[in-house]
Write a protein that holds these residues in place. Structure first.
Motif, mmCIF file in Angstrom:
data_model
loop_
_atom_site.group_PDB
_atom_site.id
_atom_site.type_symbol
_atom_site.label_atom_id
_atom_site.label_comp_id
_atom_site.label_asym_id
_atom_site.label_seq_id
_atom_site.Cartn_x
_atom_site.Cartn_y
_atom_site.Cartn_z
ATOM 1 N N VAL A 272 -0.800 17.436 -0.424
ATOM 2 C CA VAL A 272 -1.682 16.370 -0.917
ATOM 3 C C VAL A 272 -2.958 16.363 -0.093
ATOM 4 C CG1 VAL A 272 0.233 14.942 -1.735
ATOM 5 C CG2 VAL A 272 -0.601 14.678 0.616
ATOM 6 N N PRO A 273 -4.061 15.879 -0.688
ATOM 7 C CA PRO A 273 -5.314 15.765 0.081
ATOM 8 C C PRO A 273 -5.273 14.567 1.029
ATOM 9 C CG PRO A 273 -5.632 14.989 -2.164
ATOM 10 C CD PRO A 273 -4.238 15.560 -2.101
ATOM 11 N N LYS A 274 -5.919 14.723 2.179
ATOM 12 C CA LYS A 274 -5.995 13.665 3.171
ATOM 13 C C LYS A 274 -7.429 13.526 3.645
ATOM 14 C CE LYS A 274 -4.206 12.226 7.675
ATOM 15 N NZ LYS A 274 -3.334 12.611 8.814
ATOM 16 N N GLU A 275 -7.943 12.297 3.636
ATOM 17 C CA GLU A 275 -9.314 12.041 4.032
ATOM 18 C C GLU A 275 -9.384 11.759 5.525
ATOM 19 O OE1 GLU A 275 -12.996 8.952 3.097
ATOM 20 O OE2 GLU A 275 -10.997 8.614 2.257
ATOM 21 N N SER A 276 -10.354 12.374 6.168
ATOM 22 C CA SER A 276 -10.573 12.151 7.591
ATOM 23 C C SER A 276 -12.062 12.268 7.868
ATOM 24 C CB SER A 276 -9.793 13.174 8.427
ATOM 25 O OG SER A 276 -10.051 13.002 9.798
ATOM 26 N N ASP A 277 -12.699 11.148 8.226
ATOM 27 C CA ASP A 277 -14.136 11.088 8.502
ATOM 28 C C ASP A 277 -14.951 11.577 7.313
ATOM 29 O OD1 ASP A 277 -13.556 10.134 11.038
ATOM 30 O OD2 ASP A 277 -13.528 12.172 11.915
ATOM 31 N N GLY A 278 -14.539 11.158 6.128
ATOM 32 C CA GLY A 278 -15.284 11.526 4.924
ATOM 33 C C GLY A 278 -15.013 12.909 4.401
ATOM 34 N N GLU A 279 -14.172 13.675 5.108
ATOM 35 C CA GLU A 279 -13.836 15.021 4.662
ATOM 36 C C GLU A 279 -12.374 15.059 4.245
ATOM 37 O OE1 GLU A 279 -14.753 17.816 7.646
ATOM 38 O OE2 GLU A 279 -16.931 17.433 7.624
ATOM 39 N N TYR A 280 -12.101 15.886 3.229
ATOM 40 C CA TYR A 280 -10.741 16.000 2.701
ATOM 41 C C TYR A 280 -10.122 17.323 3.156
ATOM 42 C CZ TYR A 280 -11.499 12.010 -0.390
ATOM 43 O OH TYR A 280 -11.739 10.757 -0.890
ATOM 44 N N THR A 281 -8.906 17.210 3.596
ATOM 45 C CA THR A 281 -8.113 18.386 3.958
ATOM 46 C C THR A 281 -6.761 18.315 3.241
ATOM 47 O OG1 THR A 281 -7.233 17.256 5.902
ATOM 48 C CG2 THR A 281 -9.198 18.642 6.227
ATOM 49 N N CYS A 282 -6.114 19.435 3.122
ATOM 50 C CA CYS A 282 -4.815 19.505 2.451
ATOM 51 C C CYS A 282 -3.708 19.550 3.492
ATOM 52 C CB CYS A 282 -4.740 20.747 1.551
ATOM 53 S SG CYS A 282 -5.879 20.696 0.147
ATOM 54 N N VAL A 283 -2.776 18.631 3.394
ATOM 55 C CA VAL A 283 -1.660 18.533 4.345
ATOM 56 C C VAL A 283 -0.356 18.454 3.570
ATOM 57 C CG1 VAL A 283 -3.057 17.399 6.118
ATOM 58 C CG2 VAL A 283 -1.837 16.023 4.424
ATOM 59 N N TRP A 284 0.711 18.741 4.286
ATOM 60 C CA TRP A 284 2.048 18.674 3.691
ATOM 61 C C TRP A 284 2.620 17.267 3.880
ATOM 62 C CZ3 TRP A 284 5.145 21.309 0.556
ATOM 63 C CH2 TRP A 284 6.500 20.964 0.514
ATOM 64 N N LYS A 285 3.091 16.690 2.800
ATOM 65 C CA LYS A 285 3.687 15.361 2.832
ATOM 66 C C LYS A 285 5.130 15.450 2.352
ATOM 67 C CE LYS A 285 3.231 10.640 1.097
ATOM 68 N NZ LYS A 285 2.490 9.733 0.172
ATOM 69 N N GLN A 286 6.063 15.092 3.224
ATOM 70 C CA GLN A 286 7.475 15.122 2.866
ATOM 71 C C GLN A 286 7.816 13.988 1.916
ATOM 72 O OE1 GLN A 286 9.699 15.010 6.517
ATOM 73 N NE2 GLN A 286 9.661 17.235 6.781
ATOM 74 N N ASP A 287 8.860 14.218 1.136
ATOM 75 C CA ASP A 287 9.356 13.150 0.277
ATOM 76 C C ASP A 287 9.899 12.009 1.133
ATOM 77 O OD1 ASP A 287 8.657 14.573 -1.945
ATOM 78 O OD2 ASP A 287 10.644 15.458 -2.242
ATOM 79 N N SER A 288 9.882 10.818 0.605
ATOM 80 C CA SER A 288 10.255 9.635 1.384
ATOM 81 C C SER A 288 11.723 9.633 1.783
ATOM 82 C CB SER A 288 9.939 8.370 0.580
ATOM 83 O OG SER A 288 10.628 8.387 -0.663
#
Length: 542
Positions: A272-288
Motif C-alpha cells: 500500500v502507499p504511505k505518505e511521508s512529508d508529502g511524498e508517497y512510498t510503497c510499503v508492506w502492510k500485514q493483514d490485521s
C-alpha cells in the motif's frame, strides 16, 4: 526388663532418635516416628494409595479440550495463511507509487534479483561441526558412565569433584585475566580497572559457593546417599533415556509446521502507499489478523513445551513408581509403555493443566522480575509485587510433587495436589523439601566434568588445528552442548529423587516397606516442623 509382645513386632517405619545425630549408624535401634492422631475413618480413607495398575478414567477434560482447540486453531489458520499468502511480499521494494492510479505498481526496471553470499572460514565451520558431533556422541557414554559411578561410588565421586568446584573457577578466572592482560587487543578494548572489577566479582561468587558448601556440610552425607539411591532406581529403568529424548524430538517435529505457518503468515498482506512529508512510498502492510495469529501460535508453542516437560516428569514418575511398588527386584515389563499410555491418554488433561500453570507462573514471574528494573516507585506497586510473589509461591507449593502423585494414582490435578499435601502432612514430611542441595551437588559435578572436557577439547584443537583464538569459541560451544546434555541427565535424576520420595511417603503412610534400601536413606530426611504436636508426643530434633 522383659520384652513384651509389642516390642517383638518388626519395625517397618524408621525415624532418627532425638538423642542421635542426623546421620547416625543405621544398625542402631531407631524409634518409631511420632504420628499425628487421625480419626480412624480419615486414616482408612487413604490406605488404598498405591500405584494404580488398573484402567484409569480421563481427568481434567476441559483443559485438554481447550488445548486441542488452540492447536486446531493454530494449524487451521496456519494452513489458511499458506494458501492466502501474497506472493509479492518479497518484491515490495520493486513497487513504486503511481500518482495517476493512486496505487502501487511494479516497476519492471527494478525487478532484478540479486543474491549475495557471505563467506566464512571453512576451517572454523568444519572444526566446529566435527567438535560438536563428537561431543554429542561422547555425551551418551559420559551420561551412562556418570550414572554407574553415582550408583556405586557416589561418595568418592563427590569428594573427588569437590576440590574442582573451587579450583576450576579460580583457574579460569586467573587465566582469562592474565591472557587478556598479555594480549594487546584485549587490554586495549578492556581497561585494567574493569578487568580487576570482573576478577574480584568472580572471586566473590567463588566465595559464595564455598559458603554454601560450608553451610550445608552437615547434609552432605545424607545427600550423597539420596543420590546413590536415585541412581540405582534410574539404572533399573534405563529405557527412560531412550524414550525421553524421543519425546523431545517429537516436540520439535510438532513445532516444525507451526514455524512454517508463522513464516507464511508474514506473507499475508498487501503493498500500500504511505505518505511521508508529502511524498508517497510503497510499503508492506500485514493483514490485521496476522499479529493475533502470532500471539496464538506462540502461546500454543509455549503451552506445548510446558506440557511436554510435565509429560516427561509423568513418564519418569510412573515408570519409577511401578519399579518401586513391584514385589520383584527387577523392573516390571512394559512399565514405560504403561506410563506413556496414561500420560497421553487418561491423564493428558492433567498434564495440560499442570503445563498451563507452570507456563503462567513462569510468565508472571518474568513480568514481575522485569518490572523491578523499571523506575515505578509507589507503595501500592510494592504491595502488588508482594501479593504476586506470595501467589506464585503458593502455586509452587501446591504444584510440588503433584504431577508425581498423579502419575502414581491417576487422580486429577487438584485432587492430587490436595492428597499429596495431606499425605506428607500426616507423615510429618515437608511438601517442599527433598534435599534440594542434591541438585546443586549434581550441577557442580556436571560443571566439573564439562569443564575438564572443554579444557581437553581446547588443548586438542590448539595442537591439531590452526584455529588460533577461535579454538576458545569452539571449546566454549562444546562445553555448552555437554552442559545441556548432562543438565538433562540431572533433570531426570531430580525427578527420580522426588518420585522415590513420594513412594516412600506412601509406604510410610501404609506402614509398609517395598524397598528397604530406600527406607534406610530417606528416613533421615528432616521432619517437617509445620504441625501441631499432640499432647504427650515428643519433639523431634534434627
Amino acid at each position: 526388663m522383659g520384652s513384651t509382645e509389642e516390642d517383638k513386632k518388626p519395625i517397618s517405619l524408621y525415624e532418627s532418635s532425638p538423642s542421635q545425630p542426623l546421620l547416625s549408624n543405621y544398625t542402631s535401634q531407631i524409634e518409631e516416628p511420632p504420628r499425628i492422631d487421625q480419626p480412624e475413618s480419615d486414616s482408612a480413607q487413604y490406605l488404598h494409595i498405591t500405584y494404580n495398575y488398573g484402567p484409569r478414567s480421563f481427568k481434567d477434560i476441559p483443559f485438554l479440550i481447550l488445548f486441542l482447540i488452540l492447536v486446531l486453531c493454530t494449524f487451521g489458520f496456519g494452513i489458511f495463511a499458506i494458501f492466502h499468502r501474497n506472493t509479492n511480499y518479497s518484491n515490495a521494494s520493486f513497487y513504486s507509487y503511481n500518482s495517476s492510479s493512486t496505487s502501487c505498481v511494479k516497476d519492471s526496471l527494478l525487478s532484478e534479483n540479486w543474491v549475495f553470499f557471505t563467506s566464512s572460514s571453512s576451517h572454523f565451520v568444519k572444526d566446529l561441526i566435527w567438535t560438536l558431533v563428537i561431543t554429542l556422541i561422547l555425551s551418551v557414554p559420559i551420561c551412562f558412565g556418570l550414572l554407574l559411578l553415582l550408583k556405586h561410588y557416589t561418595k568418592q565421586i563427590f569428594y573427588a569433584s569437590l576440590p574442582f568446584f573451587i579450583v576450576i573457577p579460580i583457574f579460569i578466572n586467573v587465566y582469562w585475566f592474565v591472557a587478556c592482560t598479555i594480549s594487546s587487543t584485549c587490554s586495549d578494548g578492556f581497561p585494567l580497572v574493569y578487568r580487576i572489577l570482573v576478577l574480584v566479582f568472580v572471586f566473590l561468587i567463588i566465595g559464595v559457593i564455598i559458603w554454601i558448601l560450608v553451610l550445608n556440610w552437615h547434609r552432605i552425607e545424607l545427600t550423597i546417599r539420596i543420590i546413590g539411591v536415585a541412581s540405582d532406581a534410574l539404572s533399573r529403568n534405563l529405557g527412560l533415556f531412550g524414550v525421553l529424548p524421543l519425546l523431545t524430538i517429537g516436540l520439535l517435529v510438532y513445532y516444525s509446521p507451526i514455524i512454517v505457518f508463522l513464516v507464511f503468515a508474514r506473507f499475508n498482506g498487501k503493498i500500500v502507499p504511505k505518505e511521508s512529508d508529502g511524498e508517497y512510498t510503497c510499503v508492506w502492510k500485514q493483514d490485521s489478523w496476522v499479529p493475533a495469529y502470532f500471539a496464538l501460535a506462540i502461546l500454543t508453542m509455549l503451552w506445548s513445551a510446558a506440557a511436554m516437560v510435565e509429560a516427561q516428569v509423568y513418564v519418569i514418575s510412573g515408570t519409577v513408581a511401578q519399579w518401586y511398588f513391584s514385589n520383584l527386584d527387577e523392573t516390571p515389563r512394559r512399565s514405560i509403555r504403561n506410563s506413556l499410555r496414561n500420560a497421553f491418554g487418561p491423564s493428558s488433561g492433567t498434564i495440560c493443566l499442570s503445563g498451563l500453570l507452570i507456563f503462567v507462573v513462569r510468565f508472571v514471574r518474568a513480568a514481575v522480575d522485569s518490572s523491578r528494573h523499571e523506575d515505578t516507585p509507589g507503595f501500592i506497586i510494592l504491595i502488588l509485587r508482594c501479593c504476586v510473589n506470595a501467589f506464585l509461591a503458593a502455586v509452587d507449593f501446591l504444584n510440588k510433587f503433584t504431577i508425581n502423585f498423579a502419575a502414581i494414582t491417576g487422580e486429577a490435578y487438584c485432587s492430587s495436589a490436595r492428597m499429596t499435601y495431606e499425605l506428607l502432612k500426616r507423615n510429618l514430611l515437608s511438601p517442599v523439601f527433598v534435599e534440594t542441595i542434591s541438585t546443586r551437588l549434581l550441577a557442580g559435578i556436571v560443571f566439573v566434568l564439562s569443564a575438564i572436557y572443554a579444557i581437553a577439547a581446547c588443548a586438542i584443537l590448539k595442537a591439531a588445528s590452526d584455529l588460533g583464538v577461535d579454538s576458545y569459541y569452539v571449546a566454549l560451544l562444546a562445553w555448552l552442548l555437554l552442559i545441556v546434555v548432562l543438565g538433562f541427565f540431572v533433570h531426570v535424576l531430580d525427578n527420580v529423587i522426588e518420585t522415590v520420595y513420594v513412594c516412600y511417603a506412601i509406604d510410610r503412610d501404609r506402614g509398609d516397606v517395598c524397598k528397604q534400601d530406600v527406607h534406610e536413606v530417606y528416613v533421615y530426611l528432616p521432619i517437617s516442623r509445620n504441625h501441631r504436636q499432640t499432647p504427650g508426643s515428643r519433639d523431634v530434633v534434627v
